[in-house]
Design a protein around this motif. Structure first.
Motif, short mmCIF file in Angstrom:
data_model
loop_
_atom_site.label_atom_id
_atom_site.label_comp_id
_atom_site.label_asym_id
_atom_site.label_seq_id
_atom_site.Cartn_x
_atom_site.Cartn_y
_atom_site.Cartn_z
N GLY A 3 0.82 -1.21 0.00
CA GLY A 3 0.00 0.00 0.00
C GLY A 3 0.85 1.25 0.00
N LEU A 4 0.27 2.33 -0.47
CA LEU A 4 0.90 3.65 -0.46
C LEU A 4 -0.11 4.62 0.15
N ILE A 5 0.31 5.34 1.19
CA ILE A 5 -0.52 6.40 1.76
C ILE A 5 0.07 7.72 1.32
N GLY A 6 -0.72 8.52 0.65
CA GLY A 6 -0.20 9.79 0.14
C GLY A 6 -1.17 10.92 0.39
N HIS A 7 -0.79 12.09 -0.10
CA HIS A 7 -1.65 13.28 -0.01
C HIS A 7 -1.23 14.25 -1.10
N LEU A 8 -2.07 15.23 -1.33
CA LEU A 8 -1.79 16.21 -2.38
C LEU A 8 -1.16 17.45 -1.77
N THR A 9 -0.69 18.35 -2.64
CA THR A 9 0.19 19.42 -2.17
C THR A 9 -0.53 20.66 -1.67
N VAL A 42 -7.96 5.06 -4.14
CA VAL A 42 -8.28 5.68 -5.43
C VAL A 42 -7.50 5.09 -6.59
N ASP A 43 -6.64 4.11 -6.33
CA ASP A 43 -5.88 3.53 -7.44
C ASP A 43 -5.45 2.11 -7.08
N THR A 44 -5.51 1.23 -8.06
CA THR A 44 -4.98 -0.12 -7.95
C THR A 44 -3.76 -0.21 -8.85
N ILE A 45 -2.69 -0.83 -8.34
CA ILE A 45 -1.37 -0.74 -8.96
C ILE A 45 -0.82 -2.14 -9.25
N GLY A 57 -0.87 -3.57 -5.64
CA GLY A 57 -0.98 -2.69 -4.49
C GLY A 57 -2.14 -1.72 -4.64
N LYS A 58 -2.34 -0.92 -3.59
CA LYS A 58 -3.40 0.08 -3.57
C LYS A 58 -2.82 1.42 -3.12
N TYR A 59 -3.34 2.50 -3.70
CA TYR A 59 -2.99 3.84 -3.25
C TYR A 59 -4.12 4.38 -2.39
N VAL A 60 -3.78 4.75 -1.15
CA VAL A 60 -4.76 5.30 -0.22
C VAL A 60 -4.56 6.81 -0.15
N GLU A 61 -5.56 7.57 -0.59
CA GLU A 61 -5.51 9.03 -0.46
C GLU A 61 -5.98 9.38 0.96
N SER A 62 -5.09 9.99 1.72
CA SER A 62 -5.39 10.28 3.12
C SER A 62 -6.33 11.47 3.30
N MET A 85 -4.04 4.80 7.84
CA MET A 85 -3.37 3.55 8.22
C MET A 85 -4.39 2.46 8.53
N ALA A 86 -5.43 2.82 9.28
CA ALA A 86 -6.47 1.84 9.60
C ALA A 86 -7.17 1.35 8.33
N HIS A 87 -7.40 2.27 7.39
CA HIS A 87 -8.05 1.91 6.12
C HIS A 87 -7.18 0.93 5.33
N ALA A 88 -5.86 1.18 5.31
CA ALA A 88 -4.94 0.27 4.60
C ALA A 88 -4.95 -1.11 5.25
N GLN A 89 -4.90 -1.14 6.58
CA GLN A 89 -4.89 -2.43 7.28
C GLN A 89 -6.21 -3.17 7.08
N LYS A 90 -7.30 -2.44 7.13
CA LYS A 90 -8.63 -3.04 6.95
C LYS A 90 -8.75 -3.73 5.60
N HIS A 91 -8.06 -3.19 4.59
CA HIS A 91 -8.13 -3.77 3.24
C HIS A 91 -7.02 -4.80 2.99
N GLY A 92 -6.37 -5.26 4.05
CA GLY A 92 -5.46 -6.39 3.96
C GLY A 92 -4.11 -6.10 3.34
N LEU A 93 -3.68 -4.83 3.35
CA LEU A 93 -2.38 -4.50 2.76
C LEU A 93 -1.26 -4.95 3.71
N ASN A 94 -0.31 -5.69 3.17
CA ASN A 94 0.73 -6.30 4.00
C ASN A 94 1.76 -5.29 4.49
N ILE A 95 2.15 -4.38 3.60
CA ILE A 95 3.17 -3.39 3.95
C ILE A 95 2.84 -2.09 3.22
N THR A 96 2.71 -1.01 3.97
CA THR A 96 2.25 0.26 3.41
C THR A 96 3.23 1.37 3.75
#
Length: 339
Positions: A3-9, A42-45, A57-62, A85-96
């Motif tokens: 998983g990737l947790i990101g944000h915009l500028t 918002v994205d599957t990778i 993987g999945k991109y999580v927009e925070s 982080m909770a959203h990523a874990q809930k969706h079963g992402l192993n390492i984010t």
């Protein structure tokens, strides 16, 4: 799955991206709305290694925005990171990977004290800051871009701005242990930590920014730009290599001068196209192949099945761990962005 947790500028950037990604209910809203908006996948990778291995993987927009810190909406900012982080874990992402300000907020506000988010108990071993890979890539950029410009490290002065931070201190350790850099200038706001780092390295000069910059052949910028601070490019050496390791990357627009070469630090290029949309909206020159090294760290950990918080805590990065992640990076087809 990684998983990737990101944000915009900025708020403006977030509104335009929401419109582009098909979230009209987010596109015309102000900061108060974004403070309450939940995280979204918002994205599957899909990433393919040079070895032929494929991972998803999945991109999580925070939904975090830097304006939240500027307007003292600290609780909103910290809530964004924890909820993502909770959203990523809930969706079963192993390492984010915690990208951008996410890891900084986590560290600075001691969010490791928050272990329960509604019905989810956070498993911190599922998360990494990505800072080890970022530091490794910046060091390789120093070595390789210096060669491009004809700067000999054995005769060069390197200034590290933000030297006491997690990435900055790791860069200093690498330059001391793995290169023959002639002179190392250490710059940061916290003088006590600077002198502790100097004692650890057994070298380096503690200096103020304005006196260090004119002496440097290479400047590694891994600190936030304080308000009111301006760099006069005419005072810099020519040639001078300036590696912008911050986020968002803006030194290239602020400093335009013959002989001063600004390189986006902590960016990697993959040997093969990555199937995703997210890098198109952060203005990468080659969005199918270029990405932040911190994001690439979670991909590498998934490729290698190292499902652990490889980068965690403050100033824990060792040269050996940089070697380890660096070897994996080359194996799977990542290389530093150069001039």
């Amino acid at each position: 799955m990684f998983g990737l947790i990101g944000h915009l500028t900025s708020l403006e950037h977030a509104q335009s991206v929401a419109r582009e990604l098909g979230y009209p209910e987010y596109a015309d809203q102000g900061l108060d709305f974004w403070c309450s908006a939940p995280p979204q996948i918002v994205d599957t990778i899909t990433v393919t290694s040079l070895t032929g291995q494929k991972i998803e993987g999945k991109y999580v927009e925070s939904c975090f925005l830097p304006e939240m810190l500027a307007t003292r909406r600290i609780k909103a900012a910290t809530r964004k990171v924890i909820n993502a982080m909770a959203h990523a874990q809930k969706h079963g992402l192993n390492i984010t990977a915690l990208g951008g300000f996410s890891s900084i907020i986590f560290e600075n506000f001691n969010l490791n004290q928050i272990q329960q988010v509604r019905n989810i108990k956070l498993e911190f071993e599922r998360f990494t800051t990505g800072n080890t890979h970022t530091a490794y890539i910046i060091c390789r950029q120093v070595e390789q871009a210096a060669k491009q410009l004809g700067i000999e490290l054995s005769k060069a002065t390197v200034a590290v701005c933000g030297a006491t931070g997690d990435i900055g201190s790791a860069v200093c350790r690498w330059l001391d242990a793995r290169t023959d850099v002639a002179e190392l200038l250490l710059i940061a706001r916290n003088q006590e930590r600077l002198f502790d780092l100097q004692a650890e390295l057994g070298r380096g000069k503690v200096m103020e920014l304005d006196e260090a910059l004119p002496l440097a052949d290479i400047v590694v910028w891994v600190a936030s730009m304080p308000k009111g601070v301006e760099i006069d490019p005419s005072t810099l050496k020519q040639p001078c290599l300036l590696i912008d390791g911050g986020y968002p990357k803006n030194l290239g627009t602020k400093i335009q001068h013959p002989g001063v070469h600004v390189l986006n630090g902590g960016i990697v290029e993959h040997s093969l196209d990555i199937d995703w949309r997210i890098m198109q909206i952060v203005s990468m020159d080659a969005p199918a192949r270029q990405l932040f090294a911190c994001f690439a760290e979670s991909m590498l950990l998934e490729f290698e099945k190292w499902h652990t918080n490889f980068s965690w805590g403050r100033n824990q990065i060792t040269v050996d761990k940089m070697d380890q992640i660096g070897n994996a990076s080359m194996k799977h087809g990542f290389r530093p962005l150069l001039l």
